[in-house]
Enzyme design. Structure first.
Site, PDB file in Angstrom:
ATOM      1  N   HIS A 162       0.806  -1.239   0.000  1.00 30.22           N
ATOM      2  CA  HIS A 162       0.000   0.000   0.000  1.00 30.22           C
ATOM      3  C   HIS A 162       0.835   1.284   0.000  1.00 30.22           C
ATOM      4  CE1 HIS A 162      -3.211  -2.706   0.343  1.00 30.22           C
ATOM      5  NE2 HIS A 162      -3.593  -2.528   1.583  1.00 30.22           N
ATOM      6  N   GLY A 211      -2.636  -1.410  -5.386  1.00 30.61           N
ATOM      7  CA  GLY A 211      -3.346  -2.494  -4.726  1.00 30.61           C
ATOM      8  C   GLY A 211      -4.559  -2.019  -3.966  1.00 30.61           C
ATOM      9  N   HIS A 212      -4.518  -0.799  -3.451  1.00 30.18           N
ATOM     10  CA  HIS A 212      -5.657  -0.209  -2.725  1.00 30.18           C
ATOM     11  C   HIS A 212      -5.866   1.191  -3.273  1.00 30.18           C
ATOM     12  CE1 HIS A 212      -8.356   1.214   0.321  1.00 30.18           C
ATOM     13  NE2 HIS A 212      -8.179   0.174   1.124  1.00 30.18           N
ATOM     14  N   HIS A 276     -13.686  -5.731  -2.227  1.00 31.51           N
ATOM     15  CA  HIS A 276     -13.453  -4.944  -1.018  1.00 31.51           C
ATOM     16  C   HIS A 276     -14.182  -3.607  -1.137  1.00 31.51           C
ATOM     17  CE1 HIS A 276     -11.011  -2.550   1.868  1.00 31.51           C
ATOM     18  NE2 HIS A 276     -10.820  -3.705   2.467  1.00 31.51           N
ATOM     19  N   GLU A 328     -14.136  -8.180   3.566  1.00 31.59           N
ATOM     20  CA  GLU A 328     -14.488  -6.806   3.924  1.00 31.59           C
ATOM     21  C   GLU A 328     -15.205  -6.110   2.772  1.00 31.59           C
ATOM     22  OE1 GLU A 328     -10.652  -5.134   5.030  1.00 31.59           O
ATOM     23  OE2 GLU A 328     -11.059  -5.578   7.125  1.00 31.59           O
ATOM     24  N   CYS A 346     -14.873   2.840   7.373  1.00 35.10           N
ATOM     25  CA  CYS A 346     -14.196   3.448   6.221  1.00 35.10           C
ATOM     26  C   CYS A 346     -15.072   3.375   4.976  1.00 35.10           C
ATOM     27  CB  CYS A 346     -12.867   2.752   5.949  1.00 35.10           C
ATOM     28  SG  CYS A 346     -11.520   3.250   7.038  1.00 35.10           S
ATOM     29  N   CYS A 411      -7.359   2.153  10.297  1.00 36.16           N
ATOM     30  CA  CYS A 411      -7.855   2.977   9.197  1.00 36.16           C
ATOM     31  C   CYS A 411      -9.154   3.688   9.560  1.00 36.16           C
ATOM     32  CB  CYS A 411      -8.037   2.123   7.945  1.00 36.16           C
ATOM     33  SG  CYS A 411      -9.067   0.661   8.189  1.00 36.16           S
TER      34      CYS A 411
END
Length: 807
Positions: A162, A211-212, A276, A328, A346, A411
């Site tokens: 990340h 990746g995120h 996700h 998630e 989040c 987070c």
């Protein structure tokens, strides 16, 4: 609570760090953007019965507390080590940098609302440390900088480490700091890093997507503040790499990250929300930003379709998204379990950001309807009223949860720290001569029109009362339009789809008056447009009826069959133990029950509660569910639950006896004293007489032995007197799709003999190990006061039990 501190070593070198100066940048506004522009939070002052306390708690408690936790958990010392101020190894999770950036962003927003010299100095110190920690080429990521710089390691695990996610949050924080303070120190650090990103990731270099997702949003903000198109092009580049054939995995399918990371097909071809949920909503937000800044309608077409998929089939009544805890993320259509809902905090924040962008693009009130629902319910549930305890998932049914002071993966707390101070920025918007009033929050805003400056002042007790007065104060009398939003809940529509509906249609007329005289303007796209020549002191009065509403869900949401939810205005309610004799799951509220609302100023910092008469349900020995007893009930706002100790809670109580979780019948299993060698999740679940739909069904909870593997576990049932027993049925838990529980290697039944020793029963049939059904074992009758079930786990897997029946 206000705590601002750094290590003495850091303070001693601040003067040295102050000499680190970044390159000058030309700051300018970009051209093309959203058709509608939000009125920035720094032009809005809030003086509100509901939100003022939240904003003050964020400023005085949450942000300082989050900085303190970042120090306690070495998130900040990692930067000090990377800067050469301290020595030692990297501590914590690899993406911990992002938490520091998010809290800094929230601190910047807070400074605009209420200047704070100590917070300003603290930020200055952090920024100088970050400047010293940054590599010469612009790289800044402490995981690969401590205990020494590791240039060969960076970019080697983009799918999970990340780096770009952290850098995106750095960009957002840096832009917020620049906009509030006018200082470019942090902005220059971010720009230097973004320049490196542009050099490394391009058609002639690295082409793998982050990746995120998050950096796409930050790059668009850098573009807006600098006008440098390379940042916008880079955001677009990252979007377009997802699902590219050249980035596919070894099997040629699913991209590098598959559906989990929305990398299965190109983003403009995606039609369903998958994977996700936080990654997804950040992706859709980034797509909206790039579409607005480039005019590329292919992105718009995709997110329009995906938005419909979410609102039609995947949105919780609270506005939360993400049904499945294993990844998630999103489940399938209408897969919205309550007890195991994930609804990550989040994800709720990201859902608000995405819907705000959709409104700015389309000007349709339906997006603000979803935003408001998410804001008042799913998002606020994620943080305590005191501001220093947090939920990561936000379930809609519980046997007892409590918020946590922090998480290893923090987070959600850091996201809330940056989100709450930004709420004033959602209230108003502008398009040329048109002013939008999106949210009803008391306070005032100063809005610059092309040829005038207008002060808008709101007076309201919303969300507890539906009366709103808007006073208009233009510098000079002039003609322009004010568009006031008529919420969907005031138009007999809880959400802009058929996913939920009100049980009864009420009078949806809203009383709107200008200077005391009623007007008959139509509602278009969720707004009433009032265009006239406005002069100082003109008023708009709105009166939204706020009856208690019963909400029913789509028939395909099987977990809500026979259930009802309660709401009033934008607020969703829940039943919680402290107000209901500590039991709420066996309650059902008949359709004919009268429900009243009352304001309690001293309860949970002031809330409107709902109350009436309900009934309880009980299961009989022959398996039927019947009415049991009548008792009063009280419901509180969902966001306010879990402040008075662990207790049962439900957003969806029964509407009928069958829709409740009935009190179990007095079977041998239920009345036994039950113990186990180890308990994960719930021991009571195995005798609650709730029959699962499958072995992987987690909606009713289960007993499992995770993380134990390769050992023998046991469950024991005891009674004060002996019984003659000859049959036991067991329903195995198996979460092969998402977890670590599988069918056991073997199992057996033992009984306690007269000497007090446990002996194996003489079973008449084999010990079955089959999924999705009861595994029944009959045995020679025994007279005993205790039965033990021994379960041998597989070497590599845990095991679990859904339900046990003893006869």
């Amino acid at each position: 609570m206000k705590v601002y501190r750094l290590s003495l070593c850091s303070l001693s070198v601040l003067f040295l760090l102050a000499s680190v100066r970044a390159n000058d940048v030309t700051v300018q506004a970009s051209g093309r953007d959203y058709h509608i522009q939000p009125i920035p939070f720094n032009q809005v002052q809030v003086h509100d019965v509901f939100w003022t306390d939240r904003l003050e708690t964020s400023r005085n408690v949450t942000i300082p507390y989050a900085f303190e936790k970042c120090e306690e958990t070495d998130r900040i010392s990692n930067f000090e080590k990377a800067a050469g101020i301290l020595e030692g190894p990297f501590e914590g999770t690899h993406f911990n940098d992002s938490d520091v950036y998010k809290v800094m962003e929230g601190a910047a927003y807070s400074l605009q609302v209420a200047p704070d010299r100590m917070m300003r100095l603290y930020l200055d110190q952090l920024i100088r440390i970050m400047g010293a920690a940054q590599w010469e080429d612009g790289y800044l990521f402490t995981f690969y900088s401590v205990p020494e710089r590791q240039p060969e390691s960076r970019w080697t695990n983009i799918s999970w480490i990340h780096e770009q996610y952290c850098m995106g949050h750095m960009y957002e924080a840096a832009v917020a700091h620049y906009q509030v303070t006018g200082e470019r120190t942090f902005l220059d650090i971010a720009l230097k890093n973004a320049d490196l990103i542009c050099e490394v990731f391009n058609e002639n270099g690295r082409t793998d997507p982050p990746g995120h997702q998050e950096i796409e949003i930050g790059l668009c903000k850098l573009y807006r503040v600098t006008g440098d198109e390379k940042y916008l092009k880079q955001a677009r580049f990252f979007l377009d790499q997802r699902g590219r054939q050249g980035n596919r995995g070894p099997d040629g399918k699913g991209g590098l990250y598959g559906q989990y990371g929305q990398d299965h097909i190109p983003v403009i071809e995606q039609t369903h929300a998958v994977g996700h949920s936080v990654r997804a909503a950040y992706l859709y937000t980034g797509m909206a930003d790039v579409a607005a800044l480039t005019g590329d309608m292919a992105y718009v077409k995709a997110i329009d379709t995906i938005w419909n998929d979410v609102v039609d089939t995947k949105l919780y009544i609270t506005g939360g998204i993400g049904a499945a805890g294993g990844h998630e993320g999103f489940g399938g259509a209408y897969e919205l379990p309550n007890r195991t809902a994930y609804c990550e905090t989040c994800a709720s924040v990201a859902n608000v950001l995405w819907n705000h962008r959709m409104f700015l693009m389309r000007g349709d009130g339906k997006y603000m309807d979803v935003l408001e629902r998410t804001l008042y319910n799913a998002t606020l549930s994620g943080i305590s009223l005191e501001g220093d305890r947090f939920f990561y998932p936000n379930v809609l049914e519980s046997s007892g949860h409590e918020r946590s002071p922090w998480f290893g993966c923090a987070c959600c707390p850091s996201n809330v720290a940056r989100f709450i101070p930004s709420v004033p920025g959602f209230i108003y918007a502008q398009k040329d001569q048109d002013l939008y009033v999106n949210l009803y929050i008391a306070g005032n805003a100063e809005i610059a029109l092309p040829d005038n400056t207008v002060t808008i002042r709101q007076e309201t007790q919303y969300p507890w009362q539906g009366d709103v007065r808007i006073t208009v104060e233009p510098e000079k009398a002039s003609s322009f339009a004010i568009l006031t939003r008529i919420p969907g809940w005031a138009q007999n529509q809880p959400v802009p789809s058929d996913l939920y509906q009100y049980m009864e249609q009420k009078d949806a007329s809203v009383d709107i008056r200008v200077n005391g005289s009623p007007i008959g303007a139509p509602i278009e796209k969720g707004y009433v447009q009032i265009r006239r020549t406005w002069k100082k002191g003109d008023t708009i009065d709105l009166r939204f009826p706020m009856p208690v509403r019963r909400v029913l869900s789509h028939e395909n949401i099987t977990t809500n069959k026979g259930k009802v939810a309660l709401e009033r205005g934008p607020v969703v309610y829940c039943l919680e133990g402290p107000d209901n004799e500590n039991q709420v799951l066996d309650i059902y509220i008949p359709d004919e029950a009268t429900i009243e609302s009352h304001y309690h100023p001293d309860l949970l910092r002031g809330v409107v509660t709902l109350s009436g008469m309900a009934r309880t349900a009980k299961r009989t020995l022959d398996g039927k569910v019947v009415p049991h007893s009548e008792r009063p009930f009280m419901a509180i706002p969902y966001y306010a639950w879990a402040h008075r100790g662990r207790a049962e809670m439900t957003v969806w109580p029964g509407r009928t006896p069958e829709g409740a979780r009935p009190k179990p019948a007095d079977t041998l299993t239920y009345v036994s004293q039950t113990t186990a060698s180890y308990v994960h999740v719930s021991l009571d679940a195995i005798k609650d007489q709730t029959i699962p739909t499958s072995s992987r069904d987690t909606s009713g909870l289960q007993l499992d032995f995770w993380p134990h593997k390769g050992v023998t576990e046991w469950i024991q049932f005891e009674w004060p007197e002996k019984h003659t027993l000859s049959k036991l049925k067991i329903y195995w838990f198996d979460d092969s799709d998402t977890g670590a529980c599988r069918l056991p290697e073997s199992w057996r039944i033992l009984y306690r003999d007269a000497a007090g020793d446990f002996q194996p029963v003489a079973n008449k049939v084999p010990y079955a190990r089959e999924l999705d059904r009861f595994n029944e074992v009959t045995f020679e009758p025994v007279e005993t006061d205790a039965i033990k079930v021994e379960i041998e786990l597989q070497d590599e897997w845990a095991a679990g039990v859904q339900e046990v029946v003893i006869e």
